[in-house]
Design a protein around this motif. Structure first.
Motif, short mmCIF file in Angstrom:
data_model
loop_
_atom_site.label_atom_id
_atom_site.label_comp_id
_atom_site.label_asym_id
_atom_site.label_seq_id
_atom_site.Cartn_x
_atom_site.Cartn_y
_atom_site.Cartn_z
N GLU A 122 0.81 -1.22 0.00
CA GLU A 122 0.00 0.00 0.00
C GLU A 122 0.85 1.28 0.00
OE1 GLU A 122 0.89 -1.86 2.44
OE2 GLU A 122 0.34 -1.15 4.44
N ASP B 296 5.01 -6.25 -0.71
CA ASP B 296 4.85 -7.53 0.00
C ASP B 296 5.04 -8.66 -0.99
OD1 ASP B 296 4.22 -6.41 2.57
OD2 ASP B 296 2.26 -5.88 1.77
N GLY C 99 4.60 -5.80 7.69
CA GLY C 99 4.71 -7.21 7.36
C GLY C 99 5.22 -8.09 8.47
N ASP D 43 2.08 -10.84 5.39
CA ASP D 43 3.19 -10.56 6.30
C ASP D 43 4.30 -11.59 6.06
OD1 ASP D 43 2.03 -8.30 7.34
OD2 ASP D 43 0.89 -9.42 8.82
MG MG Z 1 1.58 -4.83 5.67
#
Ligand code: MG
Ligand code: AMP
Length: 419
Positions: free
Chosen positions: A203, A243, A267, A274
Motif C-alpha cells: 500500500e 509484500d 509485514g 506478512d
Molecule cells: Mg503490511
C-alpha cells in the motif's frame, strides 16, 4: 510455543503467548556484534564514543606567557608604587603572541607584552596596560603586583601523562578542542553504525508521491531514518519494498553490504501478506515475538549473515514506540554507549491514563513543569495509527503490565523523547 507458529525459534511465553519487553530486547542485544574501534581524524569524532583513554603527551601552556595585554616586569621594581607616587620605568621593547625574540627584562626595564606572548627573560609578572600610564619609552606604574600575577605558568593546564578524555566517553565539542590543543589529532572511536531502513507494504508510496485510493504515504521510512540519525548512526534507505517474497529477498541481498543493522517495518504480524519472518528465515535466522506491550506487540528479530535484523510493526506509532524500546538501545550498544536507555522522569498524570492489563503501555504524553513537578498529559487519541499523537509528545508514559489505570494525580514514569 512460538508467538507465530511456523516462524523461527520457540520462546518462553506466558499463557497468552506473550514475551516480556526485556526478553525481546535481550534477544536483540544478543544479536549485536561487539563494535570494532577505528582510528579517526578529530574532525570526524563528534558524538562518537572514545575507545581508548587519551593521555596528554604535552605540557600546556608549553611556555610562560602573558594572560593580559600590558607590561612584563620584575614585581620587586614596583614594590613601592602608589597612585600618588608612581614608579616610572623604561620600556625596552615589545613582544607579541607568536613573536620570536624579545629584549630581556632587567631591574628598571620593562617590555610591552600582548596576551599569549612568551614572558621575556628576567620578567616574573605582567601588569595590565589599563593600570599604567605614560608615553613611548617610559611608563608609570600606580600600584604593586604580587610576583607571578597575570602570568600563565607552564603545565597549569596539562602535563604529560595527564588523562585528557576517558574511554567510553561520547566526544563533545569541548573534548575536540582539548584534544586539538594537545595535538591528539587521531583518536580511536567506535564508528557510526550504518543502518538500512526498509519499509515494506503493497500500500505504500513515497512521501513525495500522490497515493492512489487505498494507498498511503510511507511515513515510517523517513521517520526511522530521522530517529537513526538522531542517535548518531547513519541511515541508508532501502526504499519501499512490496509484500513480495522475491522483492524482499532482493532488497536484503543488495543492501547487506552497507548494513551494520537492518530495520524493517510492516509485514511483521500474522496477515497473509506478512512475509518478513519467512524471508528472513530463508536468508538467515528469525525469531518472531508477540511482546507484552502496547503499542507494538508483533516484533521480529533475526540475523542475515552477521547482520542483525529488527522488524517493527507497520503502524507508525507502533514503529516509533518500538524504535524507542528496542532499536535505540541496540544502536546505543553498537555505538559503545554504556547508557543504552534514554533518561526518564517521574511525572504526575493530569488525567486518568488507561492501559490494558497484561501489557506494558507506552502512552504519548506532553510534559509541563509546575511547582517543581512534571505534569504528564496524553497528546490525544492513542490509536497506533494516530501519527499526530507522537509528533506532539515529549515523552512516553510507561505503565506497568499489572496496572490498568493510572489515576489523575498519581505518579507515572515517563521515558523522555529528548536526551
Ligand atoms: Mg503490511
Ligand atoms: P503491517 O505491520 O504491515 O500489518 O501494517 C500495519 C499498519 O501500518 C497498516 O495499516 C499499514 O498500512 C501501516 N503501515 C505499514 N507500513 C507503513 C509505513 N511505512 N508508513 C505508514 N504506515 C504504514
Amino acid at each position: 510455543m512460538s508467538g507465530f507458529v511456523g516462524h523461527g525459534r520457540a520462546e518462553v511465553v506466558d499463557a497468552a503467548g506473550l514475551v516480556t519487553v526485556e526478553e525481546h530486547l535481550q534477544g536483540i542485544l544478543d544479536l549485536l556484534p561487539a563494535p570494532d574501534p577505528i582510528e579517526l581524524r578529530l574532525s570526524d569524532c563528534l558524538g562518537l564514543v572514545l575507545a581508548d583513554f587519551v593521555n596528554s603527551r604535552v605540557t600546556l601552556p608549553a611556555f610562560a606567557n602573558a594572560a593580559m595585554d600590558g607590561y612584563a616586569v620584575i614585581a620587586d621594581d614596583l614594590a613601592g608604587a602608589t597612585v600618588d607616587e608612581p614608579v616610572t620605568l623604561t620600556v625596552a621593547g615589545e613582544v607579541v603572541a607568536g613573536g620570536g625574540w624579545s629584549p630581556d627584562v632587567s631591574p628598571g626595564r620593562v617590555v610591552r607584552i600582548m596576551t599569549g606572548a612568551p614572558l621575556p627573560e628576567g620578567a616574573d609578572t605582567v601588569v595590565p596596560v589599563e593600570t599604567t600610564s605614560g608615553a613611548q619609552g617610559a611608563v608609570a606604574f600606580h600600584r604593586a603586583y604580587e610576583r607571578g600575577a597575570n602570568v600563565r605558568r607552564p603545565g597549569e593546564d596539562l602535563t604529560p601523562g595527564q588523562p585528557l578524555v576517558a574511554a567510553g566517553r561520547r566526544i563533545t565539542p569541548a573534548d575536540i578542542g582539548l584534544l586539538a590543543a594537545a595535538g591528539a589529532t587521531r583518536v580511536s572511536c567506535l564508528p557510526q553504525p550504518r543502518v538500512v531502513v526498509l519499509s515494506s507494504g503493497d500500500e505504500l508510496v513515497r512521501a513525495e508521491d500522490e497515493p492512489h485510493p487505498g494507498r498511503i504515504r510511507d511515513a515510517n521510512g523517513p521517520m526511522l531514518a530521522a530517529l537513526i540519525k538522531q542517535t548518531g548512526a547513519l541511515p541508508f534507505s532501502a526504499g519501499i519494498v512490496p509484500d513480495d517474497r522475491k522483492a524482499l529477498m532482493y532488497a536484503f541481498d543488495t543492501n547487506l553490504g552497507h548494513a551494520d543493522l537492518f530495520v524493517c517495518t510492516g509485514g511483521a504480524s500474522a496477515g497473509t501478506r506478512d512475509l518478513l519472518p519467512d524471508v528472513i528465515d530463508a536468508l538467515g535466522e528469525v525469531t518472531t515475538a508477540k511482546v507484552a506491550m502496547k503499542p507494538g506487540m508483533p516484533q521480529i528479530r533475526g540475523r542475515i549473515g552477521e547482520t542483525p535484523v529488527i522488524g517493527l510493526p507497520g503502524n507508525p506509532v507502533s514503529a516509533f514506540v518500538s524504535f524507542e524500546v528496542f532499536v535505540r538501545p541496540a544502536l546505543r550498544r553498537l555505538q559503545g554507549r554504556r547508557d543504552v536507555n534514554r533518561p526518564t522522569v517521574t511525572a504526575v498524570a493530569t488525567e486518568p491514563l488507561r492501559a490494558s492489563a497484561g501489557k506494558r503501555a507506552y502512552l504519548r504524553v506532553r510534559l509541563a513543569r509546575e511547582e517543581g513537578r512534571w505534569l504528564a498529559t496524553p497528546t490525544g487519541p492513542q490509536g497506533s495509527h494516530v501519527i499526530s499523537s507522537i509528533a506532539r509528545a515529549d515523552g512516553l508514559a510507561v505503565i506497568a503490565e499489572d496496572v490498568d489505570e493510572v489515576a489523575a494525580g498519581d505518579e507515572v514514569r515517563v521515558h523522555l523523547l529528548v536526551d
